[in-house]
Design a protein around this motif. Structure first.
Motif, PDB file in Angstrom:
ATOM      1  N   LYS A 211       0.836  -1.192   0.000  1.00  0.00           N
ATOM      2  CA  LYS A 211       0.000   0.000   0.000  1.00  0.00           C
ATOM      3  C   LYS A 211       0.874   1.245   0.000  1.00  0.00           C
ATOM      4  O   LYS A 211       1.805   1.375   0.798  1.00  0.00           O
ATOM      5  N   LEU A 212       0.583   2.168  -0.908  1.00  0.00           N
ATOM      6  CA  LEU A 212       1.358   3.397  -1.025  1.00  0.00           C
ATOM      7  C   LEU A 212       0.715   4.521  -0.224  1.00  0.00           C
ATOM      8  O   LEU A 212      -0.511   4.590  -0.103  1.00  0.00           O
ATOM      9  N   THR A 213       1.544   5.386   0.297  1.00  0.00           N
ATOM     10  CA  THR A 213       1.022   6.600   0.912  1.00  0.00           C
ATOM     11  C   THR A 213       0.555   7.531  -0.202  1.00  0.00           C
ATOM     12  O   THR A 213       0.892   7.346  -1.379  1.00  0.00           O
ATOM     13  N   ASP A 214      -0.224   8.543   0.148  1.00  0.00           N
ATOM     14  CA  ASP A 214      -0.696   9.498  -0.859  1.00  0.00           C
ATOM     15  C   ASP A 214       0.482  10.157  -1.577  1.00  0.00           C
ATOM     16  O   ASP A 214       0.442  10.380  -2.792  1.00  0.00           O
ATOM     17  N   ARG A 215       1.528  10.449  -0.820  1.00  0.00           N
ATOM     18  CA  ARG A 215       2.700  11.095  -1.422  1.00  0.00           C
ATOM     19  C   ARG A 215       3.406  10.148  -2.391  1.00  0.00           C
ATOM     20  O   ARG A 215       3.784  10.554  -3.498  1.00  0.00           O
TER      21      ARG A 215
END
Length: 234
Positions: A211-215
């Motif tokens: 899962k990626l952060t928004d950034r």
């Protein structure tokens, strides 16, 4: 298509020893060529990614991202729209025998056994012909089998999940259970948890999601040149 992690000399040796004979070496060479051929146009279906296992070239892990339907009554992927489905190809005595396809994701589908996730090739490839059939034929059938037109043409004798086949007679019930497949396949636990239950206890395979952060997501979009997009409501 994904490129596999580089296998070590020891893992390659284990594959050779475990399969032993000259025929196994020939099969390994054939599979290497077939995997490379997936780069060719239209060989690997859009929305599908496969990668050989680090331990053995005779096991490939895959994931199929089912396209969004244009409408609820779409003749394309309406029933399984937005699913993220993991599967595995196992090659025994290839190319003389077809690869065995097992779904790791729990899928309510007429061609997929609820016992071990085995997927039936019979409607498209009733008899495997080594000089005519290839891995890309199997991959394209996997994708086609989730389209409504293909589901409508299935025969009960080819189906491994008889309950799912009979549910087609009551479309609303089938839609509900197929949609549940899509919803559960997108859940965070199904996507990211390594201990998430799988059909036949096969684990999540070689393709791992993070899962990626928004950034991180924004940086990746900028790197590959795509803009943020929204999934339209049904």
């Amino acid at each position: 298509m994904l490129f596999p992690p580089r296998a070590s000399a020891s893992s390659a040796a284990r594959t050779s020893r475990s399969n032993g004979s000259l025929s196994a070496q020939q099969a390994l060479a054939t599979l290497s060529v077939e995997y490379a051929s997936l780069r060719s146009q239209s060989h690997c279906p859009i929305g599908m990614y496969v990668v050989p296992s680090v331990e053995s070239m005779f096991v490939w892990d895959g994931v199929f991202f089912v396209h969004q339907a244009l409408s609820y009554h779409s003749r394309a992927f309406g029933f399984y729209s937005r699913s993220s489905l993991r599967f595995r190809l196992t090659f025994n005595n290839y190319p003389e025998k077809a690869p065995a396809v097992h779904f790791i994701t729990d899928v309510f589908h007429p061609l997929i056994s609820q016992k071990d996730g085995l997927f039936s090739l019979a409607p498209r490839i009733p008899t495997w012909l080594p000089k005519e059939h290839h891995v890309f034929d199997v991959l394209h059938w996997i994708k086609t089998a989730f389209k409504r037109d293909a589901l409508d043409r299935l025969k009960e004798k080819d189906c491994l999940n008889k309950e799912a086949y009979r549910y087609r007679e009551t479309t609303s019930s089938f839609v509900a259970l197929a949609s549940q497949t899509a919803m559960l396949s997108q859940s965070p636990s199904a996507l990211y948890d390594k201990d998430h239950p799988s059909l036949g206890g096969k684990g999540r395979g070689a393709i791992v999601f993070h899962k990626l952060t928004d950034r991180e997501l924004q940086e990746m979009r900028e790197e590959i040149g795509v803009q943020k997009w929204e999934i339209p409501s049904d």
